[in-house]
Design a protein around this motif. Structure first.
Motif, short mmCIF file in Angstrom:
data_model
loop_
_atom_site.label_atom_id
_atom_site.label_comp_id
_atom_site.label_asym_id
_atom_site.label_seq_id
_atom_site.Cartn_x
_atom_site.Cartn_y
_atom_site.Cartn_z
N LEU B 77 -55.40 63.83 -3.84
CA LEU B 77 -54.47 62.94 -4.53
C LEU B 77 -53.04 63.44 -4.38
CD1 LEU B 77 -56.36 62.06 -7.84
CD2 LEU B 77 -55.85 60.55 -5.93
N SER B 80 -51.84 63.02 -0.87
CA SER B 80 -51.66 61.60 -0.61
C SER B 80 -50.38 61.09 -1.27
CB SER B 80 -52.87 60.85 -1.13
OG SER B 80 -52.64 59.48 -1.05
N TYR B 81 -50.19 61.48 -2.53
CA TYR B 81 -48.99 61.00 -3.23
C TYR B 81 -47.73 61.62 -2.64
CZ TYR B 81 -51.00 57.87 -6.59
OH TYR B 81 -51.59 56.79 -7.14
N GLU B 232 -50.10 60.29 -10.77
CA GLU B 232 -49.31 59.32 -10.03
C GLU B 232 -47.91 59.13 -10.61
OE1 GLU B 232 -51.27 58.67 -12.35
OE2 GLU B 232 -50.32 57.15 -13.57
N THR B 385 -57.37 54.24 -5.89
CA THR B 385 -58.12 53.78 -4.72
C THR B 385 -57.30 52.80 -3.89
OG1 THR B 385 -60.05 53.91 -6.16
CG2 THR B 385 -60.35 52.81 -4.04
N SER B 387 -54.01 52.34 -3.77
CA SER B 387 -52.82 52.85 -3.11
C SER B 387 -53.20 53.71 -1.91
CB SER B 387 -51.94 53.63 -4.10
OG SER B 387 -52.62 54.76 -4.56
N GLN B 388 -54.30 54.44 -1.99
CA GLN B 388 -54.66 55.28 -0.85
C GLN B 388 -55.24 54.45 0.28
OE1 GLN B 388 -55.71 59.32 -1.72
NE2 GLN B 388 -55.83 58.67 -3.88
N MET B 391 -52.31 53.24 2.02
CA MET B 391 -51.71 54.23 2.91
C MET B 391 -52.52 54.35 4.22
SD MET B 391 -48.93 55.24 1.59
CE MET B 391 -48.44 56.70 2.53
N ASN B 410 -55.52 60.51 3.44
CA ASN B 410 -55.60 59.32 2.59
C ASN B 410 -57.01 58.73 2.58
OD1 ASN B 410 -52.26 58.69 3.44
ND2 ASN B 410 -53.00 58.96 1.34
N GLY B 413 -58.97 60.77 0.21
CA GLY B 413 -58.54 60.43 -1.15
C GLY B 413 -59.09 59.09 -1.58
N ALA B 414 -58.97 58.10 -0.70
CA ALA B 414 -59.44 56.75 -1.04
C ALA B 414 -60.93 56.77 -1.30
CB ALA B 414 -59.12 55.78 0.10
N SER B 417 -61.71 58.55 -4.64
CA SER B 417 -61.27 57.71 -5.77
C SER B 417 -62.22 56.55 -5.96
CB SER B 417 -59.87 57.16 -5.51
OG SER B 417 -58.95 58.19 -5.35
#
Lengths: 608, 608
Positions: B77, B80-81, B232, B385, B387-388, B391, B410, B413-414, B417
């Motif tokens: 996360l 990714s952020y 986030e 979920t 936002s990733q 990305m 990402n 991460g996705a 999530s």
């Protein structure tokens, strides 16, 4: 939708000319105006015994002479109010009688006490009735406040529908209560006279009792006289009667007095002969009913009608409060909105405010209003005393034929009422002191309101002598938020007024916006001058009012009038309004309160 | 008076140009934006143990691999952020990222979930912090709701004052909390490593445990990942950072990730080695602190800073909600009032509405919001979920240099999530189903609002091709209530506009009033035509609008504009308004909503 809900609850609007049809017959008036007085029977005799029991059961025989005292007071009040009805056929009541005979302030004291008292009537009666119901159905305990509020709302709607319709609904319980108590008293007396009740249950009248004092007897008398609250209701409500109103009202009053006297005496005699001792959890009436009928249907019938009439006693407040408010509003002591009749010809504002205030009182005291009862009784006896003193003064001043007996009746009434009031203050000061604070405050507010109305009246009155100078020109200011059809429409209107000058004003938060708009504007409306103001603090109002002040100052010198014309689009649906900042509304409100400029709003109705 | 109270509470207004000074340094940003994430340490590890304890204390060693899973999720996360921060330096966040890569509806789902989630953040965090305080001071039990509301109001005022000032106040507790936990973890680890803690207290890692299942482990993992709510916040708030904003934000994010990872691992390791079992009445952190320091000052210091940071976690909501609202309002999905900056340059409307909504939530759940926590976690993982995934799509579409590692980060991460979200729905459906109803409703409302703004925009746009006909004349209608100076003043204004026609209109309830006024009027204003209307139903509005319709119809045929000029006196003091019926205001409102007439109000200011 709101409108159709209103129609459903209170019925179609009535024409002003239909007013006559809404008047009360004697039978309905008796039901509607005497429930307060008659319901007092449910607790009046008990109040006497509660004081006497502090000495012992041997002292109970004193309830008979005390009840006779209360009956004398009742007779004095009834006779006195009968005289008031004929003397003040437009609806007397303590306020009018005191005001016209004793002066403004005694009148306002009486009026103020009664206004508060009617609110107490509603709150106390409904709470007491709710208690009776939740005692019968213990599952409902804990919902007292909610139930009481539902009853207040129900009574408010009934009264908004109009007096006649309320009367139809309310007449049954009142007459059923009277019927139930008549049967109870009849059967009870029959049993006593035929020896069905043991004579050993009570001490004979006249037995000496140790520890009895005049103070205690007076206190018992004062407590018992709380059964008389509500007898003034009829004299306030004469305009509600069918013609000939005063005669009908007087007859209804006598009828109510007779019923009250019979019920009161009956209950006191039965309680004495049955040797009943007041108990916390069971009322005296309930004990008598049980002793007479056992836990039969008849017992529950008596309990049910008692509960009902206590709730309906609140209705007396609904009949009397709006009419008293009308009298006070006519004299400009309270806001004039109390003068306007609603759709169903009732004085809706008075009815609604009474309902609202009672609900607040119920919420504040969580429907436990027992300790308000002495306050409530004092609130009644203060106006009783004042109105009867007023009548004394009237007879003595005018001396019409045969005035002396009338004078004597009112003098006796005034004296007893005063005594009761004093006894309340002496023996229950801790519960009634607040009236000494509230009533002066209310009277002060009355005077302030009157003063304001007089000031306004003077300012609105035309001084024919001075002719004012006509306006010589117009300057129009149009606040704009951009180049839109709404602004176009507004400018078209402004030009149509052919003013001397139109100034469009734009308040910019960012320098770039400012320049962009100025360039576009020159091409779009070259004949309208655009002024752009920069706002450092992101407020539209401040720079705008400053600018308007400058323009107004210049215009004033030339005797020109400044009009601010606000473009406003009206969304198609109400909820759309929250999506728009609607600075127009704020600008209008603030300008109107502070500046001497005319505010015009040019609506632009959106079609979707 | 209201103004000076406002000044006292939130400070003097700031110029728009002062905006730069309100930006955050990294140290302050870390405090202000990470309290939510860091405070999760207080309950995250406990959530894991609560699931494992259903099997038995022997299963506690699984907390170590589960915590490693959570740390991997955290790293994914954070990384990714970090990528989002550089890709969307104007403030990314799930809404912007999802919208620009996945389309409008995924964006709105992310935005809607987060809007609701920030309200939950405030309500849940403040309630949890209040619980911690009332646990320490049992005398305050029963005042939870009131205390929680006071905290929300306090946070709202702080945020209205502006971000920098809030940061100064909020920085201390956050750093104190981090310091307290560092000491706790340091001392704890030292004792474990030096053998100060009996190794018999825990089962060794890898011991087989009967009854363990993948489902249970996944559930424990999902529960533990509730410690990640709040990560986030930084990517949403990039515009609040000092320049270079993206670099500073990225560094702050990494710092926060590192702190969170250390605290989380430390607490899990200590809990495992101490063999701590979750208990209803004492939190895991509290047990660890007690086992390490006993009930010493240090113990209370840890408890106090934990309580404080829980309350301050709510502040993350205050930082993120208004900025997300700005993004949604710029795209016209929510009312545009969220775009305007208040006196202190914060987006006040967003702050106030967040405070208000949280208070409502606290009142609705009486500050017992524990069962809202799963809902709150799902509300975070749905946008995570989205936002990733967004990305992933971005990297795959744009394929910039070195995109593959970023794409992989990402994707991981996705995937995690999404798994967490699904596990929540599978294992705690009864607590999270409502999001399936609320989010679609919110998305629907977003679309309706957007549609409305577009409709309005189209209607306001100037169509240069068609030139509208100028107005050829003016008709003025003046509703009058009698012959007063207010009316005189208004007529003077109306005459100044030199209209084609002035009509004064009087609505009478009684026939006599009608005649009396007509006679007086002829003498007073012989040049102004007076029309009297009779109202059967005592309403001024109905006959008036009917009359205006007739006039407007005629005027419209002649291309004349109708203006209703309303005389209005403005009382000197605000409270005077309740003494006047002010039919003017009602007439104006109703006419404006329904008719196409211009409404002018001519104020007449009373001087006393």
């Amino acid at each position: 939708m709101i409108l159709s809900l209103k129609r459903f609850l209170i019925g179609r609007p009535l024409k002003t000319t239909e007013a006559g049809e809404q008047k009360l017959t004697k039978a309905k008036a008796l039901a509607i105006l005497s429930s307060d007085a008659l319901s007092s029977v449910a607790y009046g005799p008990e109040q006497i015994l509660i004081v006497l029991v502090t000495i012992g059961a041997a002292a109970f025989w004193y309830s008979i002479p005390i009840a006779i005292g209360v009956l004398i007071l009742l007779s004095a009040l009834i006779l006195s109010y009968r005289q008031i009805i004929f003397a003040y056929p437009q609806g007397g009541g303590a306020y009018v009688v005191s005001k016209s005979n004793l002066g403004i302030n005694p009148g306002l004291i009486a009026g103020g006490s009664l206004l508060v008292d009617y609110i107490l009537t509603v709150a106390v009666s409904v709470s007491a009735g709710t208690d009776a119901i939740t005692s019968a159905f213990p599952a409902l305990h804990g919902f007292n406040v909610q139930i009481a509020i539902v009853f207040v709302i129900f009574l408010t709607i009934l009264n908004l529908r109009g007096v006649t319709e309320s009367a139809s609904v309310l007449a049954y319980p009142v007459y059923l209560f009277v019927l139930a108590l008549f049967i109870l008293i009849g059967v009870g007396l029959y049993r006593i006279l035929t020896g069905g009740v043991s004579p050993e249950l009570h001490t004979p009248i006249g037995t000496p009792v140790a520890g009895i004092s005049l103070f205690l007897l007076l206190r018992a008398f004062a407590s018992g006289s709380s059964a008389l609250t509500g007898v003034e209701a009829i004299s306030n409500a004469i305009p509600n009667f069918k013609d000939p109103a005063p005669n009908n009202a007087a007859k209804t009053l006598m009828m109510m007095g007779a019923l009250l006297a019979i019920l009161l005496s009956g209950i006191v005699i039965l309680a004495y002969n049955y040797g009943i001792t007041p108990r916390a959890e069971v009322t005296v009436v309930s004990q008598i009913a049980e002793a007479t009928f056992g836990r039969s249907y008849m017992y529950f019938f008596i309990q049910a009608t008692t509960a009902l009439i206590l709730i309906l006693a609140a209705n007396t407040g609904y009949s009397a409060f709006p009419l008293l408010a009308v009298n006070l509003a006519k004299d400009k002591f309270i806001p004039r909105m109390f003068l306007s009749r609603g759709d169903r010809l009732g004085y809706s504002n008075g009815i609604i405010i009474l309902g609202f205030a009672s609900i607040l009182l119920i919420l504040a005291f969580l429907a436990e209003t027992e300790h308000l009862i002495p306050l409530y009784a004092v609130g009644v006896f203060v106006p009783f005393t004042l109105s009867q003193t007023g009548m004394m003064v009237k007879w003595y001043r005018e001396k019409p034929e045969g005035w002396l007996p009338k004078f004597i009746i009112n003098t006796i009434g005034a004296f007893i009422s005063l005594m009761v009031t004093l006894i309340f203050f002496i023996t229950k000061f801790s519960q009634v002191w607040s009236i000494l604070i509230f009533v002066p405050i209310i009277v002060f507010v009355f005077h302030r309101i009157r003063k304001h109305y007089e000031d306004v009246g003077n300012q609105l009155r035309i001084q024919t002598c001075e002719a004012s100078m006509p306006i010589e020109g117009n300057v129009i200011i149009v606040p704009v938020a951009g180049i839109t059809t709404v602004v176009e429409n507004t400018l078209k209107y402004a030009k149509g007024l052919s003013p001397d000058q139109i100034i469009a004003v734009y308040v910019a938060f960012e320098r770039e916006d400012e320049k962009k708009l100025e360039e576009k504007w020159k091409k779009w409306q070259p004949d309208v001058r655009l002024v752009t103001l920069h706002s450092h603090y992101r407020s539209i109002i401040k720079p705008l009012t400053k600018f308007i002040d400058t323009v107004e100052h210049k215009a004033g010198e030339a005797n020109h009038q400044v009009t601010v014309v606000i473009p406003q689009f009206i969304p198609k649906k109400g909820w759309h309004n929250i999506l728009h900042n609607q600075s127009g509304i704020m600008i209008r409100t603030l300008l109107m309160l502070r500046r001497n400029v005319v505010i015009s709003t040019v609506p632009y109705h959106l079609i979707k």
